[in-house]
Design a protein around this motif. Sequence first.
Motif, PDB file in Angstrom:
ATOM      1  N   LYS A 219      13.510  39.042 -10.886  1.00 38.61           N
ATOM      2  CA  LYS A 219      14.865  38.500 -10.750  1.00 38.61           C
ATOM      3  C   LYS A 219      15.466  38.173 -12.106  1.00 38.61           C
ATOM      4  O   LYS A 219      16.630  37.811 -12.206  1.00 38.61           O
ATOM      5  CB  LYS A 219      14.836  37.202  -9.920  1.00 38.61           C
ATOM      6  CG  LYS A 219      14.458  37.418  -8.478  1.00 38.61           C
ATOM      7  CD  LYS A 219      14.729  36.185  -7.638  1.00 38.61           C
ATOM      8  CE  LYS A 219      13.704  35.117  -7.830  1.00 38.61           C
ATOM      9  NZ  LYS A 219      13.816  34.033  -6.822  1.00 38.61           N
ATOM     10  N   ILE A 221      14.083  35.760 -14.145  1.00 42.01           N
ATOM     11  CA  ILE A 221      13.824  34.356 -14.472  1.00 42.01           C
ATOM     12  C   ILE A 221      13.008  34.290 -15.764  1.00 42.01           C
ATOM     13  O   ILE A 221      12.096  35.081 -15.960  1.00 42.01           O
ATOM     14  CB  ILE A 221      13.029  33.680 -13.328  1.00 42.01           C
ATOM     15  CG1 ILE A 221      13.697  33.909 -11.979  1.00 42.01           C
ATOM     16  CG2 ILE A 221      12.831  32.196 -13.595  1.00 42.01           C
ATOM     17  CD1 ILE A 221      15.034  33.289 -11.841  1.00 42.01           C
ATOM     18  N   ARG A 229       8.795  26.104 -12.409  1.00 40.85           N
ATOM     19  CA  ARG A 229       9.319  26.142 -11.048  1.00 40.85           C
ATOM     20  C   ARG A 229       8.404  26.877 -10.084  1.00 40.85           C
ATOM     21  O   ARG A 229       8.283  26.506  -8.939  1.00 40.85           O
ATOM     22  CB  ARG A 229      10.684  26.829 -11.076  1.00 40.85           C
ATOM     23  CG  ARG A 229      11.743  26.035 -10.340  1.00 40.85           C
ATOM     24  CD  ARG A 229      13.025  26.818 -10.323  1.00 40.85           C
ATOM     25  NE  ARG A 229      13.901  26.485 -11.433  1.00 40.85           N
ATOM     26  CZ  ARG A 229      14.866  27.301 -11.861  1.00 40.85           C
ATOM     27  NH1 ARG A 229      15.040  28.498 -11.307  1.00 40.85           N
ATOM     28  NH2 ARG A 229      15.648  26.952 -12.866  1.00 40.85           N
ATOM     29  N   HIS A 230       7.800  27.951 -10.562  1.00 40.61           N
ATOM     30  CA  HIS A 230       7.022  28.757  -9.621  1.00 40.61           C
ATOM     31  C   HIS A 230       5.522  28.516  -9.737  1.00 40.61           C
ATOM     32  O   HIS A 230       4.862  28.262  -8.741  1.00 40.61           O
ATOM     33  CB  HIS A 230       7.330  30.246  -9.820  1.00 40.61           C
ATOM     34  CG  HIS A 230       8.725  30.616  -9.403  1.00 40.61           C
ATOM     35  ND1 HIS A 230       9.033  31.064  -8.157  1.00 40.61           N
ATOM     36  CD2 HIS A 230       9.901  30.551 -10.074  1.00 40.61           C
ATOM     37  CE1 HIS A 230      10.334  31.290  -8.063  1.00 40.61           C
ATOM     38  NE2 HIS A 230      10.884  30.986  -9.227  1.00 40.61           N
TER      39      HIS A 230
ATOM     40  N   ARG B 116      16.852  29.006  -1.901  1.00 32.35           N
ATOM     41  CA  ARG B 116      16.762  28.770  -3.342  1.00 32.35           C
ATOM     42  C   ARG B 116      16.250  29.990  -4.082  1.00 32.35           C
ATOM     43  O   ARG B 116      16.628  30.246  -5.224  1.00 32.35           O
ATOM     44  CB  ARG B 116      15.840  27.578  -3.624  1.00 32.35           C
ATOM     45  CG  ARG B 116      16.580  26.260  -3.607  1.00 32.35           C
ATOM     46  CD  ARG B 116      15.810  25.202  -4.352  1.00 32.35           C
ATOM     47  NE  ARG B 116      15.667  25.500  -5.772  1.00 32.35           N
ATOM     48  CZ  ARG B 116      14.767  24.924  -6.565  1.00 32.35           C
ATOM     49  NH1 ARG B 116      13.948  24.011  -6.071  1.00 32.35           N
ATOM     50  NH2 ARG B 116      14.693  25.234  -7.834  1.00 32.35           N
ATOM     51  N   GLN B 117      15.371  30.741  -3.415  1.00 37.44           N
ATOM     52  CA  GLN B 117      14.854  31.938  -4.072  1.00 37.44           C
ATOM     53  C   GLN B 117      15.959  32.970  -4.269  1.00 37.44           C
ATOM     54  O   GLN B 117      15.928  33.747  -5.216  1.00 37.44           O
ATOM     55  CB  GLN B 117      13.700  32.535  -3.269  1.00 37.44           C
ATOM     56  CG  GLN B 117      12.505  31.612  -3.260  1.00 37.44           C
ATOM     57  CD  GLN B 117      11.262  32.241  -2.676  1.00 37.44           C
ATOM     58  OE1 GLN B 117      10.782  33.267  -3.127  1.00 37.44           O
ATOM     59  NE2 GLN B 117      10.719  31.604  -1.650  1.00 37.44           N
ATOM     60  N   ILE B 118      16.924  32.965  -3.358  1.00 40.35           N
ATOM     61  CA  ILE B 118      18.064  33.869  -3.534  1.00 40.35           C
ATOM     62  C   ILE B 118      19.001  33.310  -4.600  1.00 40.35           C
ATOM     63  O   ILE B 118      19.469  34.019  -5.482  1.00 40.35           O
ATOM     64  CB  ILE B 118      18.823  34.058  -2.206  1.00 40.35           C
ATOM     65  CG1 ILE B 118      17.900  34.667  -1.162  1.00 40.35           C
ATOM     66  CG2 ILE B 118      20.061  34.930  -2.401  1.00 40.35           C
ATOM     67  CD1 ILE B 118      18.495  34.718   0.222  1.00 40.35           C
ATOM     68  N   GLU B 120      18.449  31.363  -7.074  1.00 44.93           N
ATOM     69  CA  GLU B 120      17.909  31.238  -8.429  1.00 44.93           C
ATOM     70  C   GLU B 120      18.529  32.236  -9.412  1.00 44.93           C
ATOM     71  O   GLU B 120      18.941  31.859 -10.507  1.00 44.93           O
ATOM     72  CB  GLU B 120      16.402  31.463  -8.365  1.00 44.93           C
ATOM     73  CG  GLU B 120      15.609  30.469  -9.170  1.00 44.93           C
ATOM     74  CD  GLU B 120      14.137  30.833  -9.196  1.00 44.93           C
ATOM     75  OE1 GLU B 120      13.702  31.725  -8.435  1.00 44.93           O
ATOM     76  OE2 GLU B 120      13.429  30.207  -9.988  1.00 44.93           O
ATOM     77  N   ILE B 172      17.601  38.989  -2.087  1.00 45.15           N
ATOM     78  CA  ILE B 172      17.240  38.581  -3.448  1.00 45.15           C
ATOM     79  C   ILE B 172      17.546  39.705  -4.431  1.00 45.15           C
ATOM     80  O   ILE B 172      18.146  39.490  -5.480  1.00 45.15           O
ATOM     81  CB  ILE B 172      15.735  38.210  -3.514  1.00 45.15           C
ATOM     82  CG1 ILE B 172      15.496  36.885  -2.801  1.00 45.15           C
ATOM     83  CG2 ILE B 172      15.260  38.143  -4.957  1.00 45.15           C
ATOM     84  CD1 ILE B 172      14.041  36.489  -2.717  1.00 45.15           C
TER      85      ILE B 172
END
Lengths: 315, 335
Positions: A219, A221, A229-230, B116-118, B120, B172
């Motif tokens: 994504k 990040i 966060r993860h 939240r995963q989307i 982010e 996502i």
Amino acid sequence: MQRYILSRLIQSLLILLGVLLIVFFMLQLTGDPVSLMVSRNASPEQVQRVREEMGFNRPMMVQFADFMTGAVVGDFGMSLRHRQPAMKLILERLPATVELATVALLMAMVIGIPLGLLGGSNPGGFWDTLCRLAGLIGQTIPNFWLALILIVFFSVGLGWFPTFGRETCTVFGIHLPTRSVILPAFALCLFTTGQLVRFTRAAVLEIKNEDYVRTAYSKGIGDRQIYTRHILRNAAIPLISIIGVQFGYLLSGSIYIETIFSWPGIGNLLAEAIGNRDFALVQAIAFFASLTVVILNLLTDIAYGLADPRIRYGD
Amino acid sequence: MSTILSVRDLTLRFHTFDGVVHALNGISFDVQAGETLAIVGESGSGKSVTMMSLLHLLPMPPARIARGEALFYTNGTPTDLLKMSRADMHRVRGAQIGYIFQDALSALNPVMTVGRQIGESLVMHLGMDAETARKRAIDLLDDVGIPGARARYRNYPHQFSGGMRQRAMIAIAIACNPRMVIADEPTTALDVTVQAQIVELAKRIQRERGMTVVWITHDLGVVAGIADRVLVMYAGCPVEIAPVDDLYDHPQHPYTRGLLSALPRLDDRSRRDLASIQGAPPDMMASPRHCQFAWRCPYVFDRCWKAVPPYYPAGKGHATQCFYDLENGRPRTDA
Ligand SMILES: Nc1ncnc2c1ncn2[C@@H]1O[C@H](COP(=O)(O)OP(=O)(O)OP(=O)(O)O)[C@@H](O)[C@H]1O
Ligand SMILES: [Mg+2]
């Protein structure tokens, strides 16, 4: 979640019952408890008198029932030495041990978790070497030895800390820890720190290869958020149980550390009680330590459930 | 049509304790803007590795790119994805190229809400504040066909069904409207009816947003319904690339032909067993010195054991890495 908590609660009560049984029979295992309590050259009449005073002449079942009814309300009888209720003595010493254990746990967390995170994020690197060293030291160096070294170096040599005892400062009626807690807490946190470093590192190494971490990277990040966060958020789940177990161990009081630093806590009380053959007190402390561990396990399980939505919203 | 991605001679190896795995041996292909390119091949042929390496999603080490380039075009300007810095790569991932992973259950973070995963990446790339990102994520959930999106926003992945998780995975990947989406076997773990829904969803989204799609699959049945062109991979080599109809009608590589004859056909009345390709794929510990399919190929002849075949043109937009001319039933006669 409610069913989960309820089942854990019932389990805890059963465990405590088991502990009480063991604590009671522990005393009987020594043979005749009275012979251990009186002086070696006491006359048989004296022994008999003590036996009757203590109620050891009654049938075993009656003694047990008596012990249990007392234990349920926290009454473990009188300390032979102090001539005071055993529980009262424990509760007096409790704040000192809680202070020491809490500070030690915080130190372990503040040192152990970031170090494990840094090590696990870059295996083979500088931090990782430090990490493995810390894990090794934490588990191999005896804390009483470190305690003595710390006293010699920082208290006697540099004079930064008092050599022994507990000092508190009182603000608005609340007793706050002072620097006197730092050396004993540091010595005490050694093992826990080692554990936290090792487990954090292992968890990070495992989790960073998880598919969902790759998804997070896909994504766009950045590394910092990936770790905080993860990865850390997922690593927290196994860490919670380690922290719970370790805090239980710290709260039960450390005989070595409290004795070396003359820290007026439960560990110190226990050392003294064993020396005096103060059975009621030893029994009470043993039960109290188990109670602490059981309560902490319960809290840990609840925290575990809160941290992991698969449990929170499961069954 | 303009080219959006041009991969040339991509060669990638895994340096493991047991030796060097030659995962990709000179992969070349182009992707045109707006098309759907399917990559097919059996398990282990290197489909995922090809696309993941472009986004630096493979663990390095053990993975190492030996050579090659992957030019990604932005307004006609190429940038080599393989040489991109970490920071630049963070800006491409999710924003320019989205990735849909195969197993949505393990590909979603179990302790973070789906919403939240989307959201982010919306915060990350588009600089949205939390509230805008939340609204947008709910719209996205709605768009990928999740009923009750507002309530579902707060759910964790394990509270979703398999099909819904895959839909969330798609949300996502498309959240920031990337120009290209890589769908890595998004339907393999699902049952057939859900598979069809996901394929339909992907097609609709592509149409609506004009996205370029690279669809990885080992199911030639899915390919026919979704792809414009097909790249067939075998043991880390790109054995054939062709427009989809041409590939089905005139497969030019013995491996492709084998794959196609292994497909069940509804109009086939004869009760014969489905054909299967004899033998097993080669072990990839050695660098290929000749055609990797030679061991299993029914048309193999001496030249196949001497060199790795280059791409031979075989019709419009059609090329194959084979020394044997299947159409005419004889070895090729080039130098
Ligand atoms: N981390 C790794 N270490 C070593 N070898 C790897 C690694 N990841 C992949 N490989 C190898 O790379 C080759 C290609 O794998 P890849 O995952 O791309 O296959 P695939 O075509 O996507 O197959 P599937 O259909 O099963 O997903 C395989 O031979 C695999 O063994
Ligand atoms: Mg794959």
